[in-house]
Design a protein around this motif. Sequence first.
Motif, mmCIF file in Angstrom:
data_model
loop_
_atom_site.group_PDB
_atom_site.id
_atom_site.type_symbol
_atom_site.label_atom_id
_atom_site.label_comp_id
_atom_site.label_asym_id
_atom_site.label_seq_id
_atom_site.Cartn_x
_atom_site.Cartn_y
_atom_site.Cartn_z
ATOM 1 N N ALA A 6 23.966 -4.244 -1.621
ATOM 2 C CA ALA A 6 25.147 -5.082 -1.407
ATOM 3 C C ALA A 6 24.746 -6.269 -0.551
ATOM 4 C CB ALA A 6 26.262 -4.296 -0.727
ATOM 5 N N GLU A 7 25.442 -7.381 -0.764
ATOM 6 C CA GLU A 7 25.236 -8.561 0.067
ATOM 7 C C GLU A 7 26.063 -8.417 1.339
ATOM 8 O OE1 GLU A 7 23.031 -11.080 -0.576
ATOM 9 O OE2 GLU A 7 22.456 -9.673 -2.166
ATOM 10 N N GLY A 19 15.669 -7.542 -4.101
ATOM 11 C CA GLY A 19 15.902 -8.536 -3.067
ATOM 12 C C GLY A 19 16.340 -7.996 -1.723
ATOM 13 N N ALA A 20 16.283 -6.685 -1.527
ATOM 14 C CA ALA A 20 16.728 -6.103 -0.264
ATOM 15 C C ALA A 20 15.788 -6.492 0.874
ATOM 16 C CB ALA A 20 16.810 -4.590 -0.381
ATOM 17 N N PHE A 29 22.360 -11.259 4.190
ATOM 18 C CA PHE A 29 21.161 -10.548 3.768
ATOM 19 C C PHE A 29 21.559 -9.474 2.775
ATOM 20 C CE2 PHE A 29 22.785 -8.140 7.336
ATOM 21 C CZ PHE A 29 22.516 -6.810 7.047
ATOM 22 N N THR A 30 20.575 -8.994 2.041
ATOM 23 C CA THR A 30 20.818 -7.921 1.079
ATOM 24 C C THR A 30 20.364 -6.599 1.685
ATOM 25 O OG1 THR A 30 20.493 -9.403 -0.804
ATOM 26 C CG2 THR A 30 20.298 -7.046 -1.229
ATOM 27 N N ALA A 31 21.276 -5.642 1.680
ATOM 28 C CA ALA A 31 20.983 -4.298 2.197
ATOM 29 C C ALA A 31 20.900 -3.315 1.041
ATOM 30 C CB ALA A 31 22.067 -3.853 3.171
ATOM 31 N N ALA A 32 20.021 -2.327 1.192
ATOM 32 C CA ALA A 32 19.893 -1.272 0.187
ATOM 33 C C ALA A 32 19.972 0.081 0.859
ATOM 34 C CB ALA A 32 18.572 -1.396 -0.567
ATOM 35 N N ALA A 33 20.604 1.018 0.184
ATOM 36 C CA ALA A 33 20.615 2.419 0.601
ATOM 37 C C ALA A 33 19.948 3.230 -0.504
ATOM 38 C CB ALA A 33 22.036 2.913 0.843
ATOM 39 N N LEU A 34 18.967 4.030 -0.122
ATOM 40 C CA LEU A 34 18.220 4.835 -1.091
ATOM 41 C C LEU A 34 18.753 6.254 -1.080
ATOM 42 C CD1 LEU A 34 14.554 3.733 -0.288
ATOM 43 C CD2 LEU A 34 16.315 2.539 -1.621
#
Length: 290
Positions: A248-249, A35-36, A4-9
Amino acid sequence: MTRFTAAALQMRSGTEPEKNAATLSELVHEAAAKGAQYIQTPEMTGAVQKDRKALMAVLKGEDEDVIVRTASGLARECGVYLHIGSTAIAVGDGMVANRALLFAPDGTVTARYDKIHMFDVDLDNGESWRESAVYRPGENANLAGLPFANIGMGICYDVRFADLFRAYALAGADVLTAPAAFTRQTGEAHWHVLQRARAIENGAFMISAAQAGQHDDGRETFGHSIIIDPWGRILAEAGDAGEAVITAEIDTDDVAQARGKVPNLKNIRAFTLLESGNSQGAGEKATAKD
């Protein structure tokens, strides 16, 4: 294998929750467009305010909080798991919870975590913090089971308490989290080594969104929102100021591979601490302060 795609804001939250909610919306939409599927925000997403009276004046209970309402709508609109790293929630008796909330794609709260460890410290150059004067510490850790990963929830200062993250890893966490508002002073000294250490010693991904830059209340936070793999490699990192979205994946097979190479979680042994030679006696140690 689960990917999965993770995002940090990364944010620079001010003292007004409504303005911070608007920034949150912009950044979540940007992350979703990349795509997160899992999106994490920093500690104190709703307001960075060190003046207790001013903070209490803008706080609401969870049912009325603008960040909670906004996050629920964003998770539903974007079809993502949205992890509010924390926001201040009024809990009565003049106290506040430093609370993380994880929203499912239907907009409901699927996990909550109140920060356990209070940042009560005296740093160099007169910098001093007493979170326990305002915040009620949490009593329960929370391992959130998502369809693609098990998420161990921590907040900022928690990252210095390795036993919390070890407990998550032993319970099956694939991803550990410590969204933060690290001071610049402590961040420059300890941020990277602590984040990488928690990932390496537990063979887990570490995702920590951060506050960054000069805030309205006068404090300065370190930034460097970060995503680290189970081998301790930095997959994505933001800068030291201003808003940013990093992604990041995540492949949860990497967790099993790292733990297979260095099976320290399986090799844990109980031990007895002996005090020998000229060390302080047990009674003295029991009353000594770090």
